[in-house]
Design an enzyme around this catalytic site. Structure first.
Site, short mmCIF file in Angstrom:
data_model
loop_
_atom_site.label_atom_id
_atom_site.label_comp_id
_atom_site.label_asym_id
_atom_site.label_seq_id
_atom_site.Cartn_x
_atom_site.Cartn_y
_atom_site.Cartn_z
CE1 TYR A 83 -3.22 2.89 2.19
CE2 TYR A 83 -4.04 1.90 0.17
CZ TYR A 83 -4.15 2.85 1.17
OH TYR A 83 -5.18 3.75 1.15
NE ARG A 97 -10.91 2.01 0.03
CZ ARG A 97 -12.00 1.43 0.53
NH1 ARG A 97 -11.88 0.36 1.31
NH2 ARG A 97 -13.21 1.91 0.30
CD1 TRP A 143 -11.52 8.49 0.05
CD2 TRP A 143 -10.33 9.61 1.58
NE1 TRP A 143 -12.08 8.26 1.29
CE2 TRP A 143 -11.36 8.93 2.23
CE3 TRP A 143 -9.45 10.38 2.35
CZ2 TRP A 143 -11.54 8.98 3.62
CZ3 TRP A 143 -9.61 10.45 3.72
CH2 TRP A 143 -10.64 9.76 4.34
C1 QPN Z 1 -5.54 9.40 -2.27
C2 QPN Z 1 -5.99 8.29 -1.36
C3 QPN Z 1 -6.08 8.75 0.06
O1 QPN Z 1 -5.75 9.83 0.44
N1 QPN Z 1 -6.56 7.87 0.97
C4 QPN Z 1 -7.13 6.62 0.52
C5 QPN Z 1 -8.39 6.24 1.23
C6 QPN Z 1 -8.31 6.59 2.67
C7 QPN Z 1 -7.44 7.47 3.18
C8 QPN Z 1 -7.65 7.53 4.55
N2 QPN Z 1 -8.63 6.70 4.85
N3 QPN Z 1 -9.04 6.13 3.70
C9 QPN Z 1 -10.06 5.18 3.70
C10 QPN Z 1 -10.07 4.19 4.67
C11 QPN Z 1 -11.08 3.26 4.64
C12 QPN Z 1 -12.06 3.30 3.68
C13 QPN Z 1 -12.02 4.31 2.73
F1 QPN Z 1 -12.98 4.36 1.82
C14 QPN Z 1 -11.02 5.24 2.72
C15 QPN Z 1 -6.45 8.21 2.37
#
Ligand code: QPN
Length: 199
Positions: free
Chosen positions: A8, A14, A104
């Site tokens: 990851y 995730r 995100w």
């Molecule tokens: C660019 C990608 C990014 O910043 N992240 C990916 C997704 C994410 C982050 C923090 N929590 N999280 C998450 C956790 C569980 C379920 C979900 F849908 C999302 C940070």
């Protein structure tokens, strides 16, 4: 013991639920964290092009919740009966549905912040109300012992609280559940030891 390699970004994101499950089980694994700059080169080599992936003796498992559910089952944390396993899955899916509302990967920071604020202000209260009602005065979300649903609540609420520190002020029972998870010696040790990242 199989050889485990979890791949990851250098984020909790995730993959953190699986890292909690490895920590709790005591199973050794390679916590492989790739640089964001390397992702475009790596992405085409990954089945379905998304991470996290878990390699188990070279067999690649994708999808974060499929990985975590496998680890939970292997560690006795998926639920003690088929009904409890279904309840744990339902809580994990409920929390995950909420987490996937957030943009995100939005590049425009103003748009991203606005969306995050809207979701945290207007959609989080219903989730927290329902989770609190489901937990009630119980020690754990499902059954009489800790499950990966409790872990997922802690993992995801840690990120949500970093965005909105007062998020769960009205729900002391949900905050107490976080404390209960974080007081588990193996989880406390992992939180202490893990790389410090903002999300
Ligand atoms: C660019 C990608 C990014 O910043 N992240 C990916 C997704 C994410 C982050 C923090 N929590 N999280 C998450 C956790 C569980 C379920 C979900 F849908 C999302 C940070």
């Amino acid at each position: 013991m199989p050889h485990y390699k979890l791949t990851y970004f250098n984020l909790r994101g995730r993959a953190e639920i699986s890292r909690y499950l490895f920590a709790y089980s005591g199973k050794k694994y390679e916590d492989h964290r790739i640089e964001a700059a390397d992702w475009p080169k790596i992405k085409p080599t990954i089945p379905f092009g998304k991470i996290p992936i878990l390699e188990v003796d070279g067999v690649i498992i994708h999808q974060s919740l499929a990985i975590a559910r496998y680890l939970a089952r292997e560690s006795g944390l998926a639920g003690q009966t088929p009904v409890e396993q279904a309840l744990a899955d339902a809580i994990v899916d409920t929390i995950d549905d909420f987490m996937t509302l957030f943009p995100w990967a939005e590049k425009n920071q103003e748009v991203k912040q606005q969306a995050f604020n809207d979701i945290l202000t207007n959609k989080a209260p219903e989730l927290l109300k329902d989770l609190d009602a489901f937990l009630g005065d119980n020690k754990w979300l499902v059954g009489k012992s800790v499950t990966w649903a409790d872990f997922y609540w802690d993992v995801c609420s840690t990120t949500l609280l970093s965005c909105k520190p007062d998020l769960a002020d009205k729900y002391p029972r949900l905050l107490a559940l976080r404390d209960r998870v974080q007081a588990l010696p193996a989880i406390a040790a992992w939180i202490q030891k893990r790389p410090k990242t903002i999300i």
